[in-house]
Design a protein around this motif. Structure first.
Motif, short mmCIF file in Angstrom:
data_model
loop_
_atom_site.label_atom_id
_atom_site.label_comp_id
_atom_site.label_asym_id
_atom_site.label_seq_id
_atom_site.Cartn_x
_atom_site.Cartn_y
_atom_site.Cartn_z
N SER A 58 0.81 -1.22 0.00
CA SER A 58 0.00 0.00 0.00
C SER A 58 0.85 1.27 0.00
O SER A 58 0.32 2.35 -0.23
N VAL A 59 2.15 1.12 0.28
CA VAL A 59 3.04 2.28 0.30
C VAL A 59 4.44 1.81 -0.07
O VAL A 59 4.84 0.69 0.26
N THR A 60 5.18 2.66 -0.78
CA THR A 60 6.57 2.40 -1.14
C THR A 60 7.47 3.39 -0.41
O THR A 60 7.22 4.60 -0.45
N TYR A 61 8.48 2.86 0.28
CA TYR A 61 9.47 3.70 0.96
C TYR A 61 10.75 3.73 0.15
O TYR A 61 11.24 2.69 -0.30
N HIS A 62 11.30 4.95 -0.03
CA HIS A 62 12.62 5.13 -0.62
C HIS A 62 13.60 5.43 0.51
O HIS A 62 13.39 6.36 1.29
N ASN A 63 14.68 4.66 0.58
CA ASN A 63 15.65 4.78 1.66
C ASN A 63 17.06 4.82 1.06
O ASN A 63 17.85 3.90 1.25
N PRO A 64 17.39 5.90 0.30
CA PRO A 64 18.65 5.92 -0.46
C PRO A 64 19.89 5.86 0.41
O PRO A 64 20.95 5.44 -0.06
N SER A 65 19.79 6.28 1.66
CA SER A 65 20.95 6.26 2.56
C SER A 65 21.08 4.93 3.30
O SER A 65 21.97 4.77 4.14
#
Length: 205
Positions: A58-65
């Motif tokens: 239901s949600v996408t998290y971006h965690n580039p670090s």
């Protein structure tokens, strides 16, 4: 935070009203939580396997670090306690935060699927109720307030692209087309020091 939830938070719930000692909640042996440092991950409202393939949740998290992210199933935490202790408490799905070494984020994330219009009102009450009861515990309040990014996020996804290209475009996997946040104005949330918005893509910088 997990330790605070299993001890001080549960103790606070036990003492909110006149409950017989025999009916009080015992300290959970384990808080329902999972951890990841993945660059991109999806969440779905499930008691097991919170993390899902991209485009399924239901949600996408971006965690580039590659922050170490802890996801606590707040709804399950309350559901596992005696009903007399948790009666009338609202139950947003997840509390999401980064590890103690970073101390940046605390996110109350309510998830849904389908048409968001009919669900927004209930979502903001669920999230504000969780903030209220959490902030009644002094050590949890202190823990929350030291984090600069305090968010309440309603995530409601009603379309699921079928092709890899569609998934990349829809969920910003190509670094572009991150959706606009829809601001949620609700005084009980903002007075507690949180920012509230609606989105199904969350970026953690």
């Amino acid at each position: 935070m997990k330790d605070l939830l299993s001890t001080q938070f549960v103790s606070h719930l036990n003492n909110r009203k006149d409950i017989d000692e025999a009916e009080k909640a015992t300290v959970p042996t384990e808080v329902p939580a999972q951890t990841t440092n993945a660059e991109v991950f999806d969440l779905l409202d499930k008691e097991e396997n919170f993390f899902q393939p991209i485009g399924v949740g239901s949600v996408t998290y971006h965690n580039p670090s590659h922050l170490e992210i802890v996801v606590v199933n707040y709804e399950k935490l309350l559901n596992d306690l005696p009903e007399i202790v948790t009666k009338n408490l609202k139950r947003p799905d997840y509390i999401v935060f980064d590890s103690e070494k970073d101390d940046k984020y605390i996110i109350i994330n309510e998830l849904s699927q389908g048409k968001p219009v009919s669900k927004r009102n209930d979502a903001k009450y669920q999230m504000s109720n969780a903030i209220k009861i959490l902030m009644e515990v002094p050590d949890i309040q202190e823990w929350i307030n030291k984090r600069p990014y305090r968010w309440c996020v309603f995530s409601c996804r009603n379309t699921f692209p079928e092709t890899p290209e569609g998934i990349a475009d829809a969920f910003g996997l190509n670094g572009k087309n991150l959706p606009e946040r829809i601001e949620i104005k609700f005084q009980p949330i903002t007075k507690a020091g949180f920012t509230a918005f609606e989105t199904d893509v969350i970026r953690l910088d």
